[in-house]
Design a protein around this motif. Structure first.
Motif, PDB file in Angstrom:
ATOM      1  N   PRO A 186       0.808  -1.397  -0.093  1.00  0.00           N
ATOM      2  CA  PRO A 186      -0.001   0.069   0.065  1.00  0.00           C
ATOM      3  C   PRO A 186       0.945   1.407  -0.043  1.00  0.00           C
ATOM      4  CG  PRO A 186      -0.707  -1.525   1.567  1.00  0.00           C
ATOM      5  CD  PRO A 186       0.284  -2.358   1.052  1.00  0.00           C
ATOM      6  N   GLN A 187       2.005   1.254   0.704  1.00  0.00           N
ATOM      7  CA  GLN A 187       2.789   2.435   0.758  1.00  0.00           C
ATOM      8  C   GLN A 187       3.342   2.881  -0.444  1.00  0.00           C
ATOM      9  OE1 GLN A 187       3.471  -0.435   2.468  1.00  0.00           O
ATOM     10  NE2 GLN A 187       5.502  -0.493   3.168  1.00  0.00           N
ATOM     11  N   LYS A 188       3.190   2.015  -1.579  1.00  0.00           N
ATOM     12  CA  LYS A 188       4.196   2.190  -2.722  1.00  0.00           C
ATOM     13  C   LYS A 188       3.031   3.127  -3.790  1.00  0.00           C
ATOM     14  CE  LYS A 188       7.549  -0.468  -2.205  1.00  0.00           C
ATOM     15  NZ  LYS A 188       9.058   0.014  -2.162  1.00  0.00           N
ATOM     16  N   ILE A 189       1.734   3.115  -3.118  1.00  0.00           N
ATOM     17  CA  ILE A 189       0.791   3.806  -4.118  1.00  0.00           C
ATOM     18  C   ILE A 189       1.066   5.335  -3.900  1.00  0.00           C
ATOM     19  CG2 ILE A 189      -1.644   4.320  -4.645  1.00  0.00           C
ATOM     20  CD1 ILE A 189      -1.952   1.264  -4.005  1.00  0.00           C
ATOM     21  N   ARG A 190       1.201   6.286  -4.802  1.00  0.00           N
ATOM     22  CA  ARG A 190       1.292   7.758  -4.751  1.00  0.00           C
ATOM     23  C   ARG A 190      -0.113   8.251  -5.101  1.00  0.00           C
ATOM     24  NH1 ARG A 190       5.299  11.166  -8.378  1.00  0.00           N
ATOM     25  NH2 ARG A 190       3.687  10.385  -9.946  1.00  0.00           N
ATOM     26  N   GLU A 191      -0.234   8.688  -6.290  1.00  0.00           N
ATOM     27  CA  GLU A 191      -1.419   9.607  -6.682  1.00  0.00           C
ATOM     28  C   GLU A 191      -2.411   8.434  -7.067  1.00  0.00           C
ATOM     29  OE1 GLU A 191      -1.720  12.598  -6.972  1.00  0.00           O
ATOM     30  OE2 GLU A 191      -0.254  13.515  -7.775  1.00  0.00           O
ATOM     31  N   VAL A 192      -3.661   8.529  -6.798  1.00  0.00           N
ATOM     32  CA  VAL A 192      -4.829   7.989  -7.094  1.00  0.00           C
ATOM     33  C   VAL A 192      -5.775   8.779  -8.242  1.00  0.00           C
ATOM     34  CG1 VAL A 192      -6.886   6.668  -6.411  1.00  0.00           C
ATOM     35  CG2 VAL A 192      -4.820   6.529  -5.199  1.00  0.00           C
ATOM     36  N   MET A 193      -5.668   8.685  -9.382  1.00  0.00           N
ATOM     37  CA  MET A 193      -6.222   9.293 -10.494  1.00  0.00           C
ATOM     38  C   MET A 193      -7.896   8.828 -10.805  1.00  0.00           C
ATOM     39  SD  MET A 193      -3.124  10.501 -12.752  1.00  0.00           S
ATOM     40  CE  MET A 193      -2.147   9.302 -12.588  1.00  0.00           C
ATOM     41  N   GLY A 194      -8.991   9.343 -10.263  1.00  0.00           N
ATOM     42  CA  GLY A 194     -10.071   8.922 -10.528  1.00  0.00           C
ATOM     43  C   GLY A 194     -10.992   9.599 -11.705  1.00  0.00           C
ATOM     44  N   VAL A 195     -11.290   8.575 -12.459  1.00  0.00           N
ATOM     45  CA  VAL A 195     -12.193   9.271 -13.908  1.00  0.00           C
ATOM     46  C   VAL A 195     -13.511   9.051 -13.705  1.00  0.00           C
ATOM     47  CG1 VAL A 195     -12.049   8.747 -16.301  1.00  0.00           C
ATOM     48  CG2 VAL A 195      -9.932   8.047 -14.909  1.00  0.00           C
ATOM     49  N   THR A 196     -14.172  10.155 -14.070  1.00  0.00           N
ATOM     50  CA  THR A 196     -15.543  10.412 -14.053  1.00  0.00           C
ATOM     51  C   THR A 196     -15.974  11.150 -15.231  1.00  0.00           C
ATOM     52  OG1 THR A 196     -17.439  11.273 -13.045  1.00  0.00           O
ATOM     53  CG2 THR A 196     -15.339  12.503 -12.714  1.00  0.00           C
ATOM     54  N   LYS A 197     -17.186  10.544 -15.732  1.00  0.00           N
ATOM     55  CA  LYS A 197     -17.789  11.491 -16.882  1.00  0.00           C
ATOM     56  C   LYS A 197     -18.500  12.675 -16.155  1.00  0.00           C
ATOM     57  CE  LYS A 197     -19.061   7.805 -20.128  1.00  0.00           C
ATOM     58  NZ  LYS A 197     -20.075   6.615 -20.263  1.00  0.00           N
ATOM     59  N   ALA A 198     -18.582  13.643 -17.066  1.00  0.00           N
ATOM     60  CA  ALA A 198     -19.198  14.829 -16.712  1.00  0.00           C
ATOM     61  C   ALA A 198     -20.722  14.470 -16.278  1.00  0.00           C
ATOM     62  CB  ALA A 198     -19.260  15.984 -17.720  1.00  0.00           C
ATOM     63  N   TYR A 199     -21.252  13.613 -16.842  1.00  0.00           N
ATOM     64  CA  TYR A 199     -22.761  12.960 -16.257  1.00  0.00           C
ATOM     65  C   TYR A 199     -22.701  11.532 -15.778  1.00  0.00           C
ATOM     66  CZ  TYR A 199     -22.118  11.505 -21.122  1.00  0.00           C
ATOM     67  OH  TYR A 199     -21.487  10.794 -22.296  1.00  0.00           O
ATOM     68  N   CYS A 200     -23.519  10.913 -15.884  1.00  0.00           N
ATOM     69  CA  CYS A 200     -23.600   9.575 -15.477  1.00  0.00           C
ATOM     70  C   CYS A 200     -24.173   8.553 -16.420  1.00  0.00           C
ATOM     71  CB  CYS A 200     -24.314   9.296 -14.096  1.00  0.00           C
ATOM     72  SG  CYS A 200     -23.395   9.316 -12.649  1.00  0.00           S
ATOM     73  N   THR A 201     -23.514   7.273 -16.522  1.00  0.00           N
ATOM     74  CA  THR A 201     -24.217   6.341 -17.116  1.00  0.00           C
ATOM     75  C   THR A 201     -24.197   4.919 -16.687  1.00  0.00           C
ATOM     76  OG1 THR A 201     -22.039   5.838 -18.458  1.00  0.00           O
ATOM     77  CG2 THR A 201     -23.492   7.348 -19.632  1.00  0.00           C
ATOM     78  N   ARG A 202     -24.791   4.093 -17.048  1.00  0.00           N
ATOM     79  CA  ARG A 202     -24.777   2.578 -16.503  1.00  0.00           C
ATOM     80  C   ARG A 202     -25.260   1.627 -17.490  1.00  0.00           C
ATOM     81  NH1 ARG A 202     -25.912   0.250 -10.436  1.00  0.00           N
ATOM     82  NH2 ARG A 202     -25.351  -1.853 -11.037  1.00  0.00           N
ATOM     83  N   VAL A 203     -24.562   0.362 -17.715  1.00  0.00           N
ATOM     84  CA  VAL A 203     -24.936  -0.601 -18.584  1.00  0.00           C
ATOM     85  C   VAL A 203     -25.676  -1.548 -17.666  1.00  0.00           C
ATOM     86  CG1 VAL A 203     -24.178  -2.118 -20.190  1.00  0.00           C
ATOM     87  CG2 VAL A 203     -23.350   0.090 -20.445  1.00  0.00           C
ATOM     88  N   GLY A 204     -26.692  -2.370 -18.090  1.00  0.00           N
ATOM     89  CA  GLY A 204     -27.247  -3.383 -17.517  1.00  0.00           C
ATOM     90  C   GLY A 204     -28.099  -2.919 -16.344  1.00  0.00           C
ATOM     91  N   SER A 205     -28.439  -4.099 -15.607  1.00  0.00           N
ATOM     92  CA  SER A 205     -29.226  -3.752 -14.452  1.00  0.00           C
ATOM     93  C   SER A 205     -28.766  -3.018 -13.407  1.00  0.00           C
ATOM     94  CB  SER A 205     -30.011  -4.902 -13.988  1.00  0.00           C
ATOM     95  OG  SER A 205     -30.595  -5.706 -15.183  1.00  0.00           O
ATOM     96  N   GLY A 206     -29.577  -2.680 -12.427  1.00  0.00           N
ATOM     97  CA  GLY A 206     -29.104  -1.902 -10.883  1.00  0.00           C
ATOM     98  C   GLY A 206     -29.584  -0.647 -10.708  1.00  0.00           C
ATOM     99  N   PRO A 207     -29.300  -0.190  -9.500  1.00  0.00           N
ATOM    100  CA  PRO A 207     -29.782   1.159  -9.131  1.00  0.00           C
ATOM    101  C   PRO A 207     -28.959   2.182  -9.790  1.00  0.00           C
ATOM    102  CG  PRO A 207     -29.216  -0.193  -7.036  1.00  0.00           C
ATOM    103  CD  PRO A 207     -28.744  -1.051  -8.312  1.00  0.00           C
ATOM    104  N   PHE A 208     -29.943   3.499 -10.174  1.00  0.00           N
ATOM    105  CA  PHE A 208     -29.041   4.669 -10.771  1.00  0.00           C
ATOM    106  C   PHE A 208     -29.909   5.961 -10.564  1.00  0.00           C
ATOM    107  CE2 PHE A 208     -27.827   5.884 -15.414  1.00  0.00           C
ATOM    108  CZ  PHE A 208     -27.509   7.138 -15.044  1.00  0.00           C
ATOM    109  N   PRO A 209     -30.050   6.374  -9.141  1.00  0.00           N
ATOM    110  CA  PRO A 209     -30.797   7.324  -8.904  1.00  0.00           C
ATOM    111  C   PRO A 209     -30.763   8.617  -9.682  1.00  0.00           C
ATOM    112  CG  PRO A 209     -29.230   6.588  -7.115  1.00  0.00           C
ATOM    113  CD  PRO A 209     -28.809   5.999  -8.193  1.00  0.00           C
ATOM    114  N   THR A 210     -30.032   9.048 -10.725  1.00  0.00           N
ATOM    115  CA  THR A 210     -30.215   9.972 -11.431  1.00  0.00           C
ATOM    116  C   THR A 210     -30.377   9.857 -12.883  1.00  0.00           C
ATOM    117  OG1 THR A 210     -27.858  10.099 -12.006  1.00  0.00           O
ATOM    118  CG2 THR A 210     -28.463  11.362  -9.855  1.00  0.00           C
ATOM    119  N   GLU A 211     -30.854   8.448 -13.104  1.00  0.00           N
ATOM    120  CA  GLU A 211     -31.202   8.002 -14.326  1.00  0.00           C
ATOM    121  C   GLU A 211     -32.400   9.056 -15.021  1.00  0.00           C
ATOM    122  OE1 GLU A 211     -32.138   4.102 -16.971  1.00  0.00           O
ATOM    123  OE2 GLU A 211     -32.427   4.127 -14.744  1.00  0.00           O
TER     124      GLU A 211
END
Length: 420
Positions: free
Chosen positions: A253-278
């Protein structure tokens, strides 16, 4: 030193392009989880290439690509992809390595995936039917076959033993489909796999780091699909979060430096499951059309909605995100008004938290409106040139999730990215 790039939503955030963009700054690109359910889209020499198994740094000549032990590997998909990559003049035998401990997806894993999903009927979880879940089940059940097993003279015997076990399960499902052709293709691909660079992945990567090499860990799917922290049971079968980097590559764990998280400017989901802002209306359809929102792996139309900051803040928290990279900002160019979800109304009560089991509640998004920028941003390079309303949108997200947007992707091209 390891930096990580991973998804903060339900996958499909555009990680492939982002890894490709950052790859020249690193010596090694390492996939740490997932399997051929990943669909990382790159544009090489103006042509669209979708990678499912090979790390996204493969088109950079001096970059080493490692498939880590946390991945489940379909030899057929890998062989097909290697042939595609070869057509661009890239020899994977020079710059790609596979960990001994990487588990194999067998033809019967794919059959089990299909049989299980068919039996669920209306309760389908939206599996890609690539055999991912059954392969991870064999891993945790201590039955799986690994890439290193290919080098053992008893591999065929071990394969037959596991196949017979799977066949008994398939008989219980009353699965009738003939998978003989799948097996023929599988054993052809196995011979090809034996010709590639198979290494002790954990020693390999740690020795490279000790020699001063920089590693970029590439995730698949997204944080909201994590087996532990996602919208269970509508999740994938691996840890898609930062913890998966350690488990999936054998780095501390101590070897990990940056954690770059990728998000769209909006939201998408493929398949089933909860999606509150759909959005089930014209706006949702417009997002799908403008964003060309169809699955890179399955081709299925993606469900679309406004950005969910409750989920995004949660994903930033559990991942320890240090930088947020926002993709597809240009898709919002034509909207006069934008909305963001700042809280949930769960069974009539407002909360800033993700509920334990989202499927058991009536969830409504609490939305805040923003003025759209309503102009073409796809050719912009300089952050100073970004529309004021886009800057306000990004600034609000920065403050809300507690991690700053460092880059905005404003088109599919490798050079369509603005560094803030």
């Amino acid at each position: 030193m390891v930096d990580a790039i991973l998804g903060l939503q339900w996958g499909d955030e555009g990680k492939g392009k982002i890894v490709d963009y950052f790859a020249p700054q690193y010596d090694i690109i390492a996939r740490f989880q997932g399997g051929p359910n990943a669909g990382h889209t790159l544009y090489v020499e103006g042509k669209k290439v979708v990678l499912h198994q090979i790390p996204s740094g493969v088109f950079h000549e001096n970059t080493i690509n490692l498939i880590g032990n946390g991945v489940v590997l379909d030899p057929v998909t890998l062989k097909r992809e290697c042939e595609t990559v070869k057509s661009f003049g890239v020899d994977v035998r020079k710059n790609m390595f596979i960990s001994h401990r990487t588990h194999l997806i067998l033809p019967t894993h794919r059959a089990l995936d299909k049989a299980s999903e068919l039996q669920k009927g209306n309760d389908k979880i939206g599996s890609t039917l690539k055999g991912i879940g059954p392969a991870y089940m064999d891993k945790t059940g201590r039955n799986g076959l690994r890439v290193g097993d290919l080098l053992d003279k008893n591999f065929t015997t071990s394969y037959i033993r596991l196949r017979l076990k799977h066949q008994r399960l398939l008989d219980n499902f009353n699965f009738q489909e003939d998978i003989t052709a799948w097996e023929e293709e599988f054993f052809e691909a196995i011979e090809f796999l034996r010709s590639l660079n198979v290494v002790n992945g954990e020693y390999f990567i740690n020795e490279q780091m000790a020699a001063g090499k920089k590693v970029l860990a590439e995730g698949a799917q997204g944080s909201m699909l994590d087996i532990d922290f996602g919208t269970f049971p509508f999740v994938t079968s691996s840890n898609t979060t930062t913890s998966g980097v350690c488990n999936g590559l054998g780095v501390a764990p101590q070897k990990i430096r940056e954690v770059m998280g990728v998000t769209k400017a909006y939201c998408t989901r493929v398949g089933s499951g909860p999606f509150p802002t759909e959005l089930m209306d014209e706006t949702g359809e417009e997002l799908r059309k403008l964003g060309n929102e169809f699955g890179a792996t399955t081709g299925r139309p993606r469900r679309c909605g406004w950005i969910d900051l409750v989920a995004l803040k949660y994903a930033c928290m559990i991942n320890g995100v240090t930088k947020v990279i926002m993709t597809k900002a240009d898709v919002l160019d034509q909207f006069k008004e934008l909305q963001v979800c700042t809280a949930y109304e769960v069974d009539g009560k407002e909360t800033p938290y993700i509920p334990f089991q989202m499927t058991r509640h009536q969830i409504k998004p609490v939305l805040k409106s923003f003025a759209g920028w309503n102009q073409d941003t796809s050719q912009l390079k300089n952050p100073a040139d970004l529309p004021v309303s886009m800057k306000e949108y990004v600034s609000f997200i920065n403050k809300f999730v507690g991690a700053d947007v460092s880059h905005i992707s404003n088109g599919p091209g490798r050079d369509q990215i603005v560094t803030l």
